[in-house]
Design a protein around this motif. Sequence first.
Motif, PDB file in Angstrom:
ATOM      1  N   ILE A 288       0.846  -1.192   0.000  1.00  0.00           N
ATOM      2  CA  ILE A 288       0.000   0.000   0.000  1.00  0.00           C
ATOM      3  C   ILE A 288       0.878   1.236   0.000  1.00  0.00           C
ATOM      4  CG2 ILE A 288      -1.637   1.333   1.411  1.00  0.00           C
ATOM      5  CD1 ILE A 288      -2.763  -1.407   2.248  1.00  0.00           C
ATOM      6  N   SER A 289       0.687   2.084  -0.999  1.00  0.00           N
ATOM      7  CA  SER A 289       1.552   3.252  -1.010  1.00  0.00           C
ATOM      8  C   SER A 289       0.877   4.381  -0.249  1.00  0.00           C
ATOM      9  CB  SER A 289       1.995   3.594  -2.429  1.00  0.00           C
ATOM     10  OG  SER A 289       1.155   4.532  -2.973  1.00  0.00           O
ATOM     11  N   VAL A 290       1.652   4.899   0.710  1.00  0.00           N
ATOM     12  CA  VAL A 290       1.167   5.945   1.603  1.00  0.00           C
ATOM     13  C   VAL A 290       1.689   7.250   1.061  1.00  0.00           C
ATOM     14  CG1 VAL A 290       1.388   6.850   3.932  1.00  0.00           C
ATOM     15  CG2 VAL A 290       1.145   4.398   3.573  1.00  0.00           C
ATOM     16  N   ASP A 291       0.810   8.245   0.963  1.00  0.00           N
ATOM     17  CA  ASP A 291       1.253   9.477   0.329  1.00  0.00           C
ATOM     18  C   ASP A 291       1.696  10.514   1.356  1.00  0.00           C
ATOM     19  OD1 ASP A 291       1.700  11.112  -1.889  1.00  0.00           O
ATOM     20  OD2 ASP A 291      -0.124  12.188  -1.412  1.00  0.00           O
ATOM     21  N   THR A 292       0.736  11.211   1.926  1.00  0.00           N
ATOM     22  CA  THR A 292       1.074  12.304   2.820  1.00  0.00           C
ATOM     23  C   THR A 292       1.081  11.780   4.249  1.00  0.00           C
ATOM     24  OG1 THR A 292      -0.187  13.664   1.336  1.00  0.00           O
ATOM     25  CG2 THR A 292       0.263  14.591   3.491  1.00  0.00           C
ATOM     26  N   ILE A 293       2.114  12.062   5.001  1.00  0.00           N
ATOM     27  CA  ILE A 293       2.130  11.634   6.406  1.00  0.00           C
ATOM     28  C   ILE A 293       2.348  12.853   7.288  1.00  0.00           C
ATOM     29  CG2 ILE A 293       3.217  10.167   8.144  1.00  0.00           C
ATOM     30  CD1 ILE A 293       4.264   8.409   5.883  1.00  0.00           C
ATOM     31  N   VAL A 294       1.486  13.035   8.267  1.00  0.00           N
ATOM     32  CA  VAL A 294       1.648  14.162   9.193  1.00  0.00           C
ATOM     33  C   VAL A 294       1.566  13.636  10.608  1.00  0.00           C
ATOM     34  CG1 VAL A 294       0.732  16.376   9.957  1.00  0.00           C
ATOM     35  CG2 VAL A 294       0.524  15.724   7.569  1.00  0.00           C
ATOM     36  N   GLN A 295       2.556  14.020  11.418  1.00  0.00           N
ATOM     37  CA  GLN A 295       2.487  13.660  12.833  1.00  0.00           C
ATOM     38  C   GLN A 295       2.374  14.959  13.626  1.00  0.00           C
ATOM     39  OE1 GLN A 295       5.533  11.004  14.281  1.00  0.00           O
ATOM     40  NE2 GLN A 295       5.271  11.720  16.375  1.00  0.00           N
ATOM     41  N   ASN A 296       1.343  15.041  14.447  1.00  0.00           N
ATOM     42  CA  ASN A 296       1.152  16.267  15.222  1.00  0.00           C
ATOM     43  C   ASN A 296       2.126  16.339  16.390  1.00  0.00           C
ATOM     44  OD1 ASN A 296      -0.904  17.051  13.595  1.00  0.00           O
ATOM     45  ND2 ASN A 296      -2.505  16.169  14.877  1.00  0.00           N
ATOM     46  N   GLU A 300       1.278  15.423  26.209  1.00  0.00           N
ATOM     47  CA  GLU A 300       1.394  14.378  27.230  1.00  0.00           C
ATOM     48  C   GLU A 300       1.830  13.034  26.629  1.00  0.00           C
ATOM     49  OE1 GLU A 300      -2.255  14.467  29.351  1.00  0.00           O
ATOM     50  OE2 GLU A 300      -1.842  16.441  30.178  1.00  0.00           O
ATOM     51  N   ARG A 301       2.847  13.096  25.786  1.00  0.00           N
ATOM     52  CA  ARG A 301       3.461  11.923  25.158  1.00  0.00           C
ATOM     53  C   ARG A 301       2.500  11.115  24.272  1.00  0.00           C
ATOM     54  NH1 ARG A 301       8.314  12.030  26.354  1.00  0.00           N
ATOM     55  NH2 ARG A 301       8.826  10.049  25.375  1.00  0.00           N
ATOM     56  N   LEU A 302       1.403  11.762  23.856  1.00  0.00           N
ATOM     57  CA  LEU A 302       0.511  11.128  22.878  1.00  0.00           C
ATOM     58  C   LEU A 302       0.427  12.042  21.658  1.00  0.00           C
ATOM     59  CD1 LEU A 302      -2.498   9.838  25.016  1.00  0.00           C
ATOM     60  CD2 LEU A 302      -0.602   8.505  24.064  1.00  0.00           C
ATOM     61  N   THR A 303       0.357  11.432  20.484  1.00  0.00           N
ATOM     62  CA  THR A 303       0.302  12.237  19.271  1.00  0.00           C
ATOM     63  C   THR A 303      -0.743  11.656  18.312  1.00  0.00           C
ATOM     64  OG1 THR A 303       1.602  12.986  17.396  1.00  0.00           O
ATOM     65  CG2 THR A 303       2.230  10.914  18.311  1.00  0.00           C
ATOM     66  N   ASP A 304      -1.133  12.434  17.295  1.00  0.00           N
ATOM     67  CA  ASP A 304      -2.013  11.916  16.244  1.00  0.00           C
ATOM     68  C   ASP A 304      -1.180  11.722  14.984  1.00  0.00           C
ATOM     69  OD1 ASP A 304      -4.063  12.199  17.979  1.00  0.00           O
ATOM     70  OD2 ASP A 304      -5.000  13.905  16.963  1.00  0.00           O
ATOM     71  N   LEU A 305      -1.431  10.631  14.282  1.00  0.00           N
ATOM     72  CA  LEU A 305      -0.732  10.369  13.020  1.00  0.00           C
ATOM     73  C   LEU A 305      -1.772  10.339  11.912  1.00  0.00           C
ATOM     74  CD1 LEU A 305       1.873   7.497  13.401  1.00  0.00           C
ATOM     75  CD2 LEU A 305       2.081   9.528  11.998  1.00  0.00           C
ATOM     76  N   THR A 306      -1.533  11.151  10.886  1.00  0.00           N
ATOM     77  CA  THR A 306      -2.470  11.195   9.772  1.00  0.00           C
ATOM     78  C   THR A 306      -1.730  10.858   8.489  1.00  0.00           C
ATOM     79  OG1 THR A 306      -3.746  12.914  10.862  1.00  0.00           O
ATOM     80  CG2 THR A 306      -4.036  12.729   8.501  1.00  0.00           C
ATOM     81  N   PHE A 307      -2.351  10.053   7.631  1.00  0.00           N
ATOM     82  CA  PHE A 307      -1.742   9.804   6.316  1.00  0.00           C
ATOM     83  C   PHE A 307      -2.828   9.515   5.294  1.00  0.00           C
ATOM     84  CE2 PHE A 307      -2.203   5.181   6.324  1.00  0.00           C
ATOM     85  CZ  PHE A 307      -2.309   4.899   7.682  1.00  0.00           C
ATOM     86  N   THR A 308      -2.444   9.572   4.020  1.00  0.00           N
ATOM     87  CA  THR A 308      -3.429   9.315   2.971  1.00  0.00           C
ATOM     88  C   THR A 308      -3.009   8.111   2.128  1.00  0.00           C
ATOM     89  OG1 THR A 308      -2.383  10.828   1.410  1.00  0.00           O
ATOM     90  CG2 THR A 308      -4.090  11.763   2.801  1.00  0.00           C
ATOM     91  N   VAL A 309      -4.017   7.425   1.619  1.00  0.00           N
ATOM     92  CA  VAL A 309      -3.816   6.301   0.689  1.00  0.00           C
ATOM     93  C   VAL A 309      -4.846   6.457  -0.430  1.00  0.00           C
ATOM     94  CG1 VAL A 309      -3.018   4.707   2.500  1.00  0.00           C
ATOM     95  CG2 VAL A 309      -5.445   4.793   1.951  1.00  0.00           C
ATOM     96  N   SER A 310      -4.752   5.637  -1.471  1.00  0.00           N
ATOM     97  CA  SER A 310      -5.794   5.748  -2.489  1.00  0.00           C
ATOM     98  C   SER A 310      -7.051   5.035  -1.970  1.00  0.00           C
ATOM     99  CB  SER A 310      -5.317   5.191  -3.825  1.00  0.00           C
ATOM    100  OG  SER A 310      -5.339   3.802  -3.781  1.00  0.00           O
ATOM    101  N   ARG A 311      -8.223   5.462  -2.458  1.00  0.00           N
ATOM    102  CA  ARG A 311      -9.473   4.920  -1.906  1.00  0.00           C
ATOM    103  C   ARG A 311      -9.575   3.416  -2.089  1.00  0.00           C
ATOM    104  NH1 ARG A 311     -13.862   9.685  -3.288  1.00  0.00           N
ATOM    105  NH2 ARG A 311     -12.614  11.263  -2.218  1.00  0.00           N
ATOM    106  N   SER A 312      -9.019   2.939  -3.196  1.00  0.00           N
ATOM    107  CA  SER A 312      -9.119   1.500  -3.438  1.00  0.00           C
ATOM    108  C   SER A 312      -8.284   0.710  -2.427  1.00  0.00           C
ATOM    109  CB  SER A 312      -8.688   1.177  -4.870  1.00  0.00           C
ATOM    110  OG  SER A 312      -7.432   1.765  -5.109  1.00  0.00           O
ATOM    111  N   ASP A 313      -7.326   1.377  -1.779  1.00  0.00           N
ATOM    112  CA  ASP A 313      -6.491   0.689  -0.785  1.00  0.00           C
ATOM    113  C   ASP A 313      -7.028   0.856   0.633  1.00  0.00           C
ATOM    114  OD1 ASP A 313      -4.662  -0.335  -2.538  1.00  0.00           O
ATOM    115  OD2 ASP A 313      -3.237   1.310  -2.331  1.00  0.00           O
ATOM    116  N   LEU A 314      -8.094   1.670   0.809  1.00  0.00           N
ATOM    117  CA  LEU A 314      -8.507   2.032   2.165  1.00  0.00           C
ATOM    118  C   LEU A 314      -8.861   0.827   3.024  1.00  0.00           C
ATOM    119  CD1 LEU A 314      -9.182   4.141   4.316  1.00  0.00           C
ATOM    120  CD2 LEU A 314     -11.488   4.276   3.370  1.00  0.00           C
ATOM    121  N   SER A 315      -9.699  -0.087   2.501  1.00  0.00           N
ATOM    122  CA  SER A 315     -10.134  -1.172   3.379  1.00  0.00           C
ATOM    123  C   SER A 315      -8.962  -2.072   3.754  1.00  0.00           C
ATOM    124  CB  SER A 315     -11.297  -1.957   2.760  1.00  0.00           C
ATOM    125  OG  SER A 315     -10.906  -2.463   1.532  1.00  0.00           O
TER     126      SER A 315
END
Length: 405
Positions: A288-296, A300-315
């Motif tokens: 699965i190719s991951v495109d954009t990755i953002v880590q906030n 308190e030592r917890l973070t959110d990780l966001t990334f995008t994939v193509s819709r056909s790869d989502l499930s």
Amino acid sequence: MSLIVQKYGGTSVGDAERIKHVAARIIARIEAGDQLLVVVSAMGDTTDELIALARQMTPEPEARELDLLLSTGEIVSSTLLSMALKHAGHPAVALSGAQAGIGTDRRYGRARILSVDPRRVHRELDAGRVVIVAGFQGITEEEDITTLGRGGSDTTAVALAAGLKAERAEIYTDVEGIFTADPRIVPEARKWPEISYEEMLELASYGATVMHPRAVELGAVHRVPIYVASSFTSAPGTLIHGGPFMEQHNKVLGIAQDTDVARITIRGVPDRPGIAATLFEPLGEGGISVDTIVQNASVERLTDLTFTVSRSDLSRALEIVRPVALEIEAPDVLADTHLAKVSIVGAGMTSAAGYAGRMFRTLFEAGINIELITTSEIRITCLIDEKQVNEAVRALHKAFALEER
Ligand code: ADP
Ligand code: ASP
Ligand code: MG
């Protein structure tokens, strides 16, 4: 006599009349003295229809069978075109991708070409035949048929051009070349006479479906010039090449949009070394190719990780990510499929400032919220609401004065 590889897209071979028209164009070119190898896409919406048929059998068709099924679309158009040529008195032969020597890896539905064995094609050309190759497909070492991903016939054409050391690849389609934006969205879009591999690769990778990104990549690696033009008119098209360029583009050269994007957010990820690897390694292994990755920034030592994939790869991506999230005790995995990417591309952006600001202001003034931003040296991409994407493309086209020369 020079060897030219031509490729005709789905609309260009959409019905019997159009196939005969393509045959006539090929004959005119041969009579002008060129040797031709022709790659064709499936007729019209054949590939979509075959996918829909398969889904009537089972919601998740097995990848191997699906690829074998989809490969038949291009077999139909290639054999019909060969018949039309022979009927008009020109020796021709239709070959499947496998017969044309296209070897791929085993990634069904997105196979990469590993090798081109040109022997059969050379034999046919030497015998004076026009060779018609079914695009979008190849064969693995285990002799299973694969497909190269949607739009992959462009890649067949460029790979064959490289493998046979052809003079160039010519991609004939339903537009007259590469425009400053999709002319279906921006009627004022202008056609470029030439464009660099790098810029075309960014445009194609970020949604300009007029070229398959892998085809551009192969063209760049093997230095195959790619000419994109209309199969319906004789208007001059666009040459994609490595330079030098007559006219230096010194600003934004094109806008691309892509709605094939899904965003995954993993909330409450523990902020410690190794976690990103734990999450992204299995995605890579799953192809699965991951495109954009953002880590906030972490709170308190917890973070959110966001990334995008193509819709056909989502499930598939969620299937991989959910158990990992559980393992690292991240409480939430959220998915969003209502977003789209809009990108500005241009080699001239490297050396000048102010492009990002102008892009963000333009979107702001159009009332469009930016969810994520990513950049390369020659591209800026914003993730926005899918419903506003055409409006964004038009506003940016105007803001960067792309309708003007
Ligand atoms: P084919 O079936 O010939 O491969 P595609 O549908 O894959 O054709 O590609 C051609 C389409 O690409 C055009 O009809 C146009 O809507 C779209 N397109 C998107 N971006 C651009 C662009 N920058 N320039 C030209 N066409 C574009
Ligand atoms: N027929 C395939 C598709 O529709 C490949 C191609 O047209 O290039 O994606
Ligand atoms: Mg295409």
